[in-house]
Design an enzyme around this catalytic site. Structure first.
Site, PDB file in Angstrom:
ATOM      1  N   HIS A 215      78.426 -21.495  20.929  1.00  0.00           N
ATOM      2  CA  HIS A 215      79.089 -20.257  20.856  1.00  0.00           C
ATOM      3  C   HIS A 215      79.741 -19.734  21.966  1.00  0.00           C
ATOM      4  CE1 HIS A 215      81.115 -17.507  18.139  1.00  0.00           C
ATOM      5  NE2 HIS A 215      80.910 -16.737  19.196  1.00  0.00           N
ATOM      6  N   TYR A 219      84.203 -18.472  24.026  1.00  0.00           N
ATOM      7  CA  TYR A 219      84.770 -17.657  24.681  1.00  0.00           C
ATOM      8  C   TYR A 219      85.216 -18.048  26.148  1.00  0.00           C
ATOM      9  CZ  TYR A 219      82.850 -14.792  20.837  1.00  0.00           C
ATOM     10  OH  TYR A 219      82.414 -14.328  19.750  1.00  0.00           O
ATOM     11  N   HIS A 366      88.998 -21.341   9.923  1.00  0.00           N
ATOM     12  CA  HIS A 366      88.591 -20.101  11.034  1.00  0.00           C
ATOM     13  C   HIS A 366      89.008 -20.432  12.309  1.00  0.00           C
ATOM     14  CE1 HIS A 366      86.411 -17.571  13.635  1.00  0.00           C
ATOM     15  NE2 HIS A 366      85.454 -18.405  13.825  1.00  0.00           N
ATOM     16  N   PHE A 367      88.555 -21.779  12.939  1.00  0.00           N
ATOM     17  CA  PHE A 367      88.806 -21.892  14.306  1.00  0.00           C
ATOM     18  C   PHE A 367      90.164 -22.436  14.763  1.00  0.00           C
ATOM     19  CE2 PHE A 367      86.220 -26.078  13.308  1.00  0.00           C
ATOM     20  CZ  PHE A 367      87.123 -26.816  13.861  1.00  0.00           C
ATOM     21  N   HIS A 368      90.842 -22.782  13.768  1.00  0.00           N
ATOM     22  CA  HIS A 368      92.318 -23.190  14.128  1.00  0.00           C
ATOM     23  C   HIS A 368      92.951 -21.938  14.325  1.00  0.00           C
ATOM     24  CE1 HIS A 368      91.140 -27.320  13.331  1.00  0.00           C
ATOM     25  NE2 HIS A 368      92.424 -27.754  13.935  1.00  0.00           N
ATOM     26  N   ARG A 430      83.921 -29.690   4.968  1.00  0.00           N
ATOM     27  CA  ARG A 430      84.724 -29.948   6.172  1.00  0.00           C
ATOM     28  C   ARG A 430      84.131 -31.488   6.747  1.00  0.00           C
ATOM     29  NH1 ARG A 430      81.508 -26.996  11.281  1.00  0.00           N
ATOM     30  NH2 ARG A 430      83.249 -28.198  12.446  1.00  0.00           N
ATOM     31  N   ARG A 431      84.872 -32.145   7.650  1.00  0.00           N
ATOM     32  CA  ARG A 431      84.441 -33.356   8.183  1.00  0.00           C
ATOM     33  C   ARG A 431      84.427 -34.409   7.086  1.00  0.00           C
ATOM     34  NH1 ARG A 431      80.222 -31.566  12.997  1.00  0.00           N
ATOM     35  NH2 ARG A 431      82.009 -31.087  14.520  1.00  0.00           N
TER      36      ARG A 431
HETATM   37 FE1  HAS Z   1      84.188 -18.578  15.551  1.00  0.00          FE
HETATM   38  C1  HAS Z   1      82.517 -21.138  13.855  1.00  0.00           C
HETATM   39  C2  HAS Z   1      81.806 -16.501  14.455  1.00  0.00           C
HETATM   40  C3  HAS Z   1      85.412 -15.917  17.528  1.00  0.00           C
HETATM   41  C4  HAS Z   1      85.651 -20.767  17.596  1.00  0.00           C
HETATM   42  N1  HAS Z   1      84.089 -20.552  15.729  1.00  0.00           N
HETATM   43  C5  HAS Z   1      83.395 -21.315  14.810  1.00  0.00           C
HETATM   44  C6  HAS Z   1      83.807 -22.858  15.092  1.00  0.00           C
HETATM   45  C7  HAS Z   1      84.863 -22.842  16.239  1.00  0.00           C
HETATM   46  C8  HAS Z   1      84.933 -21.379  16.651  1.00  0.00           C
HETATM   47  C9  HAS Z   1      85.111 -23.919  16.896  1.00  0.00           C
HETATM   48  O1  HAS Z   1      79.080 -16.511  13.092  1.00  0.00           O
HETATM   49  C10 HAS Z   1      82.971 -24.167  14.552  1.00  0.00           C
HETATM   50  C11 HAS Z   1      82.184 -24.815  15.372  1.00  0.00           C
HETATM   51  C12 HAS Z   1      81.636 -26.141  14.572  1.00  0.00           C
HETATM   52  O2  HAS Z   1      82.311 -26.815  14.867  1.00  0.00           O
HETATM   53  O3  HAS Z   1      80.675 -25.979  13.570  1.00  0.00           O
HETATM   54  N2  HAS Z   1      83.860 -16.466  15.597  1.00  0.00           N
HETATM   55  C13 HAS Z   1      82.932 -15.833  15.152  1.00  0.00           C
HETATM   56  C14 HAS Z   1      83.119 -14.308  15.416  1.00  0.00           C
HETATM   57  C15 HAS Z   1      84.123 -14.408  16.272  1.00  0.00           C
HETATM   58  C16 HAS Z   1      84.425 -15.609  16.645  1.00  0.00           C
HETATM   59  C17 HAS Z   1      82.246 -13.268  14.955  1.00  0.00           C
HETATM   60  N3  HAS Z   1      85.293 -18.533  17.140  1.00  0.00           N
HETATM   61  C18 HAS Z   1      85.776 -17.421  17.731  1.00  0.00           C
HETATM   62  C19 HAS Z   1      86.730 -17.819  18.900  1.00  0.00           C
HETATM   63  C20 HAS Z   1      86.803 -18.987  18.857  1.00  0.00           C
HETATM   64  C21 HAS Z   1      85.997 -19.548  17.851  1.00  0.00           C
HETATM   65  C22 HAS Z   1      87.610 -16.589  19.766  1.00  0.00           C
HETATM   66  C23 HAS Z   1      87.657 -20.044  19.815  1.00  0.00           C
HETATM   67  C24 HAS Z   1      88.371 -19.566  20.772  1.00  0.00           C
HETATM   68  N4  HAS Z   1      82.587 -18.604  14.184  1.00  0.00           N
HETATM   69  C25 HAS Z   1      81.664 -17.713  13.905  1.00  0.00           C
HETATM   70  C26 HAS Z   1      80.580 -18.152  13.385  1.00  0.00           C
HETATM   71  C27 HAS Z   1      80.656 -19.616  12.996  1.00  0.00           C
HETATM   72  C28 HAS Z   1      82.053 -19.671  13.724  1.00  0.00           C
HETATM   73  C29 HAS Z   1      79.631 -17.373  12.446  1.00  0.00           C
HETATM   74  C30 HAS Z   1      79.816 -20.664  12.394  1.00  0.00           C
HETATM   75  C31 HAS Z   1      80.013 -20.836  11.031  1.00  0.00           C
HETATM   76  C32 HAS Z   1      79.447 -21.789  10.100  1.00  0.00           C
HETATM   77  O4  HAS Z   1      78.882 -21.625   9.234  1.00  0.00           O
HETATM   78  O5  HAS Z   1      79.448 -23.113  10.848  1.00  0.00           O
HETATM   79  C33 HAS Z   1      84.458 -13.118  17.301  1.00  0.00           C
HETATM   80  O6  HAS Z   1      84.554 -13.157  18.464  1.00  0.00           O
HETATM   81  C34 HAS Z   1      85.858 -12.708  16.581  1.00  0.00           C
HETATM   82  C35 HAS Z   1      86.307 -11.450  17.177  1.00  0.00           C
HETATM   83  C36 HAS Z   1      87.817 -11.011  16.837  1.00  0.00           C
HETATM   84  C37 HAS Z   1      88.119 -10.012  16.399  1.00  0.00           C
HETATM   85  C38 HAS Z   1      89.647  -9.991  16.267  1.00  0.00           C
HETATM   86  C39 HAS Z   1      90.417  -8.853  17.314  1.00  0.00           C
HETATM   87  C40 HAS Z   1      92.122  -8.940  17.215  1.00  0.00           C
HETATM   88  C41 HAS Z   1      92.790  -9.005  17.990  1.00  0.00           C
HETATM   89  C42 HAS Z   1      94.490  -9.194  17.875  1.00  0.00           C
HETATM   90  C43 HAS Z   1      95.195  -7.914  17.951  1.00  0.00           C
HETATM   91  C44 HAS Z   1      96.439  -8.141  17.855  1.00  0.00           C
HETATM   92  C45 HAS Z   1      97.487  -7.997  18.581  1.00  0.00           C
HETATM   93  C46 HAS Z   1      98.761  -8.162  18.203  1.00  0.00           C
HETATM   94  C47 HAS Z   1      97.501  -7.380  19.866  1.00  0.00           C
HETATM   95  C48 HAS Z   1      87.502  -9.068  15.660  1.00  0.00           C
HETATM   96  C49 HAS Z   1      92.353  -9.058  19.438  1.00  0.00           C
HETATM   97  C50 HAS Z   1      99.985  -7.321  18.167  1.00  0.00           C
HETATM   98  C51 HAS Z   1     101.287  -7.873  17.806  1.00  0.00           C
HETATM   99  C52 HAS Z   1     102.474  -7.062  17.565  1.00  0.00           C
HETATM  100  C53 HAS Z   1     103.515  -7.799  17.203  1.00  0.00           C
HETATM  101  C54 HAS Z   1     102.496  -5.932  17.833  1.00  0.00           C
END
Ligand code: HAS
Length: 546
Positions: A215, A219, A366-368, A430-431
C-alpha cells in the site's frame, strides 16, 4: 551539469520501461472487451499472464521508481544549489539498470509470469527476484543522496527551516525506507526459496509482507506527482501556492499514515483477525486526509492562478487556466480523474463494502485513475518541460503533446468507467483471460456494452501513447539545441503563506521525531500480527501455473 545528465538518464530509462509496459495495455483492454489479441504476440510472448506481468512490473514498479529517483533527487539538489554525491548517484543508476536487465531475462522467457504481486506459492525464476531486489535496493542510494544533501545544507544554515522541495524529498524517502522493509524481508525468503535453500514459504506471511510495502508503495508513486503539483503547477499556471506550511503537513501525514494500512488489501484473507482489519480501515481513512488537504490547496492555488490570468466570477477562473500548456493540462486532467479514483479508494477501504469489489475489475478501474492517470500524466506533463530543461533541446510537436494528454485522459476515463461498472454490477474478476474462454464470455454477456467501451479505450490509449512517446523521444534525440527556448531553471512556485514564523512549519521540521512516531505506529499496527505469523509459519512448495 552532471546531475542533469543523471536525471535525464534515470527519467528516460523510466520512460523506456513505460513504453514497453504500456504496449501491453491495449491487449488487456481488448481482453476485457472480449477480443483476444494475445495469439498475435506469439511466438515472442506466450500468454495473457506474461503480458499482464510485464505490464504491471514495468509500469507500476519500474517506471514509478525511476521517476521518483529522478524528481526526488533532482528537485532538492536544484533548490539547495547542492550537487548530490555523483558517484553514488551513478551507482544507483547502474544498479537499477542491472537489476532491471537481470529480471527482464526470465520475464521475457515466460519464466516469471507471477504478476507484479508475485504471490506465493506461484514461483518465479531466481533471476526475477534477485533482479527486482537489486532494482529496489538502488532506491536506498537515493535515500542517502537526499539525506546527505539535507545534512550539508543544515550544517551551513543552522536554525533555518528546510526549503519545501527538500522537506518533501526527505519525508518522502524516509517514508519509503520504512515502507520498503516488508518487501526486503519478503525478497530474502523468495530468493532463498527460488534457489532451493528453503523448501517452502508461508503464503499468508508472504502476502502480508508484500502488502506491508504494497500500500505505501502507491504513495511512493503518488508523492513525486504531488511534489510537482505543489512546487511547479501553480507557477506554470500563472499563480502561487496558497500555503507552504499546509504542504508540509500533507507530507508529514503521509510519513505517519502511509504504512500501517496494508490489511485493507487483505480483508478477504483468512488468518488475520477482523479487529486488526478494522484498525487498518480506520488508519486508511487517516491517510486520505492529506489527499483531501491537497485537493483544497491545489484547487485554491489554481484559483489564484486563474484569477491572476483574468478569470472572473465563481468558476470563470477555471477557463482562464492555461489549458493549452501541455504540462498544466496534464495535471488538471490528472487531478480531475483523481477525484473519482480517490472516492473509489474509500469504498475499497471500507471493510464491508470491499466485499463487493475485491478481486473484480473494479480494482484495476480504481488504480488506473490513480497511478495510470494522475501519476502517469504528472510524469508525462513534467517531461514536456523537464527534458528540454535537462538537454537544452526545445519540445517538438507541441500540438501532439497536447493531443496526447487529452486522449490519454479520455481513454483512461472511458476504460476505468467501464471497469468500475463491470466489477460492481457483474463481479467480473480481475486478472482473468476472459476473452480466451468461451464459458466466461457466455457468463458475462450482459456486460457487452461495457466491454465495447474497453475496446474503444484500448484504441484511444494506443494512439495517446504513440503520440506521447514520439514527442519525448523525438525531443530528446534531436540535434537542435536552443537553450534560449527552454526553461533554464526548475519553475519553483512562490508561496503566499510562507513557512517563516509559522508554528506548523516549526512542528513539521522535527522530522526525526515524526519518523519515530511513524515507526511506533507501524509496530503497534503490525507487530502482534507479524509476530504471530512468524511463529506459526506454514511453508508450502513452489508452483508454476503457466
Ligand atoms: Fe488504492 C487497491 C484504497 C489511493 C493504487 N490501489 C489499489 C491497487 C493499486 C492502488 C495499484 O482500501 C491494487 C493493488 C492490487 O493489485 O491488488 N487507495 C485506497 C485509498 C486511497 C487510495 C483509501 N491507490 C491510491 C493511489 C494509488 C492507488 C494514490 C496509486 C498511485 N486501494 C485502496 C484499497 C485497495 C486499493 C482498499 C484494495 C482493494 C482490494 O480489495 O483489492 C486514498 O489514498 C485516496 C485518497 C484520495 C482522495 C482524492 C483527493 C482528490 C484530489 C483531486 C483534487 C482535484 C483538483 C482538480 C485539485 C481523497 C487531490 C482541480 C481541477 C480543476 C480543473 C479546477
Amino acid at each position: 551539469a552532471p546531475e542533469k545528465k543523471y536525471a535525464l538518464y534515470m527519467m528516460m530509462l523510466g520512460f523506456a520501461a513505460l513504453a514497453l509496459g504500456t504496449f501491453f495495455g491495449p491487449f488487456q483492454a481488448m481482453n476485457y472487451g472480449g477480443l483476444d489479441l494475445y495469439p498475435l504476440l506469439k511466438p515472442v510472448f506466450q500468454n495473457y499472464y506474461q503480458g499482464l506481468t510485464l505490464h504491471g512490473v514495468l509500469n507500476a514498479i519500474v517506471f514509478t521508481q525511476l521517476f521518483a529517483q529522478t524528481i526526488m533527487v533532482y528537485l532538492p539538489a536544484r533548490e539547495l544549489g547542492l550537487r548530490p554525491n555523483m558517484t553514488l548517484a551513478w551507482v544507483s543508476f547502474w544498479m537499477a539498470l542491472g537489476g532491471l536487465l537481470l529480471a527482464a531475462v526470465p520475464l521475457l522467457l515466460n519464466e516469471a509470469s507471477v504478476l507484479y504481486t508475485f504471490y506465493a506459492p506461484l514461483q518465479a525464476h531466481w533471476a526475477f527476484y534477485l533482479g527486482a531486489a537489486i532494482f529496489v535496493l538502488s532506491s536506498y542510494l537515493s535515500i542517502y543522496l537526499v539525506l546527505d544533501m539535507w545534512a550539508r545544507w543544515r550544517k551551513a544554515n543552522p536554525g533555518k527551516i528546510t526549503p519545501l522541495a527538500t522537506f518533501m524529498a526527505v519525508t518522502f524517502w524516509l517514508m519509503w525506507f520504512l515502507a520498503s522493509l516488508g518487501l526486503v524481508v519478503e525478497a530474502l525468503f523468495l530468493i532463498a526459496w527460488s534457489f532451493g535453500w528453503i523448501a517452502g514459504v508461508d503464503p499468508l506471511l508472504m502476502r502480508t509482507l508484500f502488502w506491508y510495502t504494497g500500500h505505501p508503495i502507491v504513495y511512493f508513486w503518488l508523492l513525486p506527482a504531488y511534489t510537482l503539483a505543489y512546487l511547479t503547477l501553480p507557477r506554470l499556471a500563472g499563480g502561487k501556492l496558497v500555503s507552504d506550511p499546509l504542504a508540509r503537513l500533507v507530507f508529514l501525514l503521509f510519513l505517519l499514515f502511509s504504512v500501517p494500512v496494508g490489511f485493507h488489501h487483505q480483508f478477504a484473507d483468512p488468518g488475520i483477525a477482523p479487529y486488526w482489519k478494522m484498525i487498518h480501515t480506520v488508519l486508511t481513512m487517516m491517510v486520505a486526509v492529506p489527499s483531501l488537504i491537497t485537493a483544497f490547496t491545489i484547487a485554491a492555488s489554481l484559483e489564484v492562478a486563474g484569477r491572476a490570468n483574468g478569470g472572473k466570477g465563481l468558476l470563470g477562473w477555471i477557463g482562464a487556466l492555461p489549458w493549452n500548456n501541455p504540462t498544466v493540462l496534464a495535471f488538471l486532467l490528472g487531478f480531475l480523474a483523481f477525484i473519482p479514483g480517490g472516492a473509489g479508494g474509500m469504498v475499497n477501504a471500507s471493510f464491508n463494502l470491499n466485499q463487493n469489489v475485491h478481486n473484480t475489475v473494479w480494482i484495476p478501474g480504481h488504480f488506473h485513475l490513480q497511478v495510470g492517470t494522475l501519476v502517469t500524466m504528472a510524469a508525462m506533463g513534467t517531461a514536456f518541460w523537464l527534458i528540454p530543461h535537462l538537454t537544452g533541446k526545445p519540445l517538438v510537436a507541441r500540438g501532439m503533446a497536447v493531443a496526447s494528454q487529452w486522449l490519454w485522459f479520455l481513454g483512461m476515463f472511458i476504460m476505468t468507467f467501464a471497469l468500475h461498472w463491470m466489477g460492481f454490477l457483474y463481479a467480473i474478476p480481475r486478472r482473468a483471460h476472459i476473452s480466451g474462454s468461451p464459458i466466461a464470455m457466455e457468463a458475462y454477456k450482459e456486460s457487452a456494452a461495457w466491454m465495447a467501451l474497453n475496446i474503444v479505450s484500448g484504441v484511444i490509449l494506443f494512439i495517446a501513447a504513440f503520440l506521447f512517446f514520439y514527442v519525448i523521444f523525438a525531443t530528446a534525440l534531436q540535434n537542435r539545441r536552443e537553450p534560449g527556448q527552454v526553461l533554464a531553471e526548475v519553475p519553483f512556485t512562490e508561496a503566499i503563506s510562507k513557512p517563516q514564523g509559522s508554528r506548523l512549519a516549526q512542528l513539521t521540521e522535527r522530522v526525526w521525531f515524526w519518523f519515530g512516531i511513524a515507526v511506533v505506529l507501524v509496530v503497534l499496527a503490525y507487530g502482534p500480527v507479524l509476530f504471530q505469523m512468524f511463529s506459526n509459519m506454514n511453508p508450502v512448495p513452489g508452483q508454476r501455473l503457466w
